[in-house]
Scaffold this active site. Structure first.
Site, PDB file in Angstrom:
ATOM      1  N   ASP A 155       0.692  -1.318  -0.219  1.00  0.00           N
ATOM      2  CA  ASP A 155      -0.005   0.266  -0.006  1.00  0.00           C
ATOM      3  C   ASP A 155       0.760   1.229   0.043  1.00  0.00           C
ATOM      4  OD1 ASP A 155      -2.497  -1.458   0.333  1.00  0.00           O
ATOM      5  OD2 ASP A 155      -3.164  -0.399   1.906  1.00  0.00           O
ATOM      6  N   LEU A 290     -22.574   5.846   6.154  1.00  0.00           N
ATOM      7  CA  LEU A 290     -23.127   7.215   5.824  1.00  0.00           C
ATOM      8  C   LEU A 290     -24.542   6.908   5.478  1.00  0.00           C
ATOM      9  CD1 LEU A 290     -21.071   9.419   3.317  1.00  0.00           C
ATOM     10  CD2 LEU A 290     -22.132   9.934   5.369  1.00  0.00           C
ATOM     11  N   ARG A 291     -24.849   5.610   4.905  1.00  0.00           N
ATOM     12  CA  ARG A 291     -26.564   5.446   4.716  1.00  0.00           C
ATOM     13  C   ARG A 291     -27.243   5.653   5.931  1.00  0.00           C
ATOM     14  NH1 ARG A 291     -24.891  -0.276   1.857  1.00  0.00           N
ATOM     15  NH2 ARG A 291     -23.794  -0.277   3.616  1.00  0.00           N
ATOM     16  N   GLY A 337     -16.123   3.165  -1.661  1.00  0.00           N
ATOM     17  CA  GLY A 337     -17.540   2.890  -1.318  1.00  0.00           C
ATOM     18  C   GLY A 337     -18.552   4.033  -1.357  1.00  0.00           C
ATOM     19  N   GLY A 339     -17.074   7.023  -2.315  1.00  0.00           N
ATOM     20  CA  GLY A 339     -16.767   7.976  -3.281  1.00  0.00           C
ATOM     21  C   GLY A 339     -17.645   7.448  -4.733  1.00  0.00           C
TER      22      GLY A 339
END
EC number: 2.7.2.1
Length: 404
Positions: A155, A290-291, A337, A339
């Site tokens: 990464d 966020l949902r 997810g 974005g």
């Protein structure tokens, strides 16, 4: 050519198998022929293995939390039962591993040797929840598949060319010798999205200034100039930078000193709070998702609204920081997810830069865009939504290594 990918987390193991049959596969991502996930968080002393192949989904209970045993069982589903997709495990040509931390030692995908394993182990203090799991995955493959080539894709590698002014902290310089510096993370995703943007824009990557926004449960931005990461928001650890799902992002470090001095907090408590109980979850008191935040906002929850407002404020602020590092911008890219799926986040983020002539096409933005430009024709900056494919990018690195 069959390439196996392992992506190990602290309490999970995700894997997939690619079967490359076409000569032009590098430019055309394909779906894996087999996927498997192990979740060790559901119950003490066991795990749940979920396998998808041949159009079916199978769940298997692992009566042990021994990760080597779990990975061996997972590999067995490749060659037996309803999920069988190959005749023998020896049909696999190479195994690619996502490795979170490679320090300053590796700037590209690397064949795993005893020295590489030793480096991954040495860096465990910098990635205590991930690097041990990576080593377990590597050693499990050695036990089952013997001397098959294994490649580590780090990464941190994509950010290894950041200039010193972006990678060194303003602390005693001697601390740099202790490895305390900014490394950056999500490099495989940032690199993939930059290369995909070059394709979508039909322009050479070496002539582009890009900001990639990897917004998932973990969030980071990268400023990419001529194909090289010159700045990023995550630093010594993935805790720095943006407000995230459960992570605080950057805060005044004196807060930690204050809490330890005045309230006797231990470093273990602070580590747990900053990594697991902060961010969207900590401010909203509801969730890191966020949902769930949006649902609570619709019900009039003020803390949920504050969490979203803070998230967007810090996102815009950090995009501005990346913009300053680049000295210009050809494309703003959203991925991962949030974005890829949260139209309101893209809209609010872009509103902060309308003064640059950046203009979002609201209709395109609302229609679940994937791998397209969602800016208006007269926008001075392109706005792209790109579906990140880290496993595919790791498979590409494996193929490049085989073809060396």
């Amino acid at each position: 050519m069959k390439i196996l990918i392992l992506n190990a987390g602290s309490s999970s193991q995700k894997s997939c198998l690619y079967d490359f049959k076409e000569k032009n596969f590098l430019d055309n991502p394909v779906e894996p022929i087999w996927k498997a996930d192990i979740d060790w968080t559901l119950a003490t002393g066991q795990g749940i293995l979920t396998v998808k192949a041949n159009g079916i989904k199978q769940k298997i209970t692992l009566n042990s939390d021994d990760h080597h045993h779990g990975i061996a069982k997972m590999l067995g589903t490749l060659v037996e039962g309803k999920t069988k997709v190959i005749q023998h495990l020896s049909d696999i040509s190479i195994v690619g591993h996502r490795v979170v931390h490679g320090g300053t030692d590796y700037s590209e995908a690397t064949l795993i040797t005893p020295d590489v394993k030793a480096t991954i182990a040495r860096l465990i203090p910098l990635a205590p929840t991930h690097n041990p799991s990576h080593l377990e995955g590597i050693e499990a493959i050695e036990q089952v598949l013997g001397n098959i080539p294994q490649v580590a894709v780090f990464d941190t590698a994509f950010h290894s060319q950041m200039p010193l002014e972006a990678s060194v902290y303003p602390i005693p310089y001697e601390w740099l010798d202790k490895g305390i510096r900014r490394y950056g993370f999500h490099g495989t995703s940032h690199k993939y999205c930059a290369e995909k943007a070059s394709q979508l824009l039909n322009k050479p990557l070496t002539h582009l200034k890009l900001i990639t926004c990897h917004l998932g449960n973990g969030c980071s931005l990268a400023a990419i100039k001529n194909g090289i990461s010159i700045d990023t928001t995550m630093g010594f650890t993935p805790l720095e930078g943006l407000m995230m799902g459960t992570r605080s992002g950057s805060i005044d470090p004196a807060i930690l000193i204050y809490l330890m001095r005045e309230y006797d907090f231990t470093f273990e408590q602070l580590n747990e709070m900053l990594n697991q109980e902060s961010g969207l979850k900590g401010v909203s008191g509801i969730s890191a998702d966020l949902r769930a935040i949006f649902e609570a906002i619709n019900q009039g929850n003020d803390r949920a609204q504050l969490a979203l407002d803070m998230y967007l404020h810090r996102l815009r602020s950090q995009i501005g920081s990346m913009l300053a590092s680049l000295g210009g911008l050809d494309a703003l890219i959203f991925t991962a997810g949030i974005g890829e799926n949260a139209a309101i986040v893209r809209e609010k983020a872009c509103q902060g830069f309308s003064f640059l002539g950046l203009k979002l096409d609201l209709e395109k933005n609302a229609n679940s865009p994937v791998n397209i430009d969602i800016s208006t024709p007269d926008s001075t900056v392109r706005i792209l939504v790109i579906h990140t494919q880290e496993d595919w990018a790791i498979a590409q690195e494996c193929c490049h290594w085989l073809n060396k």
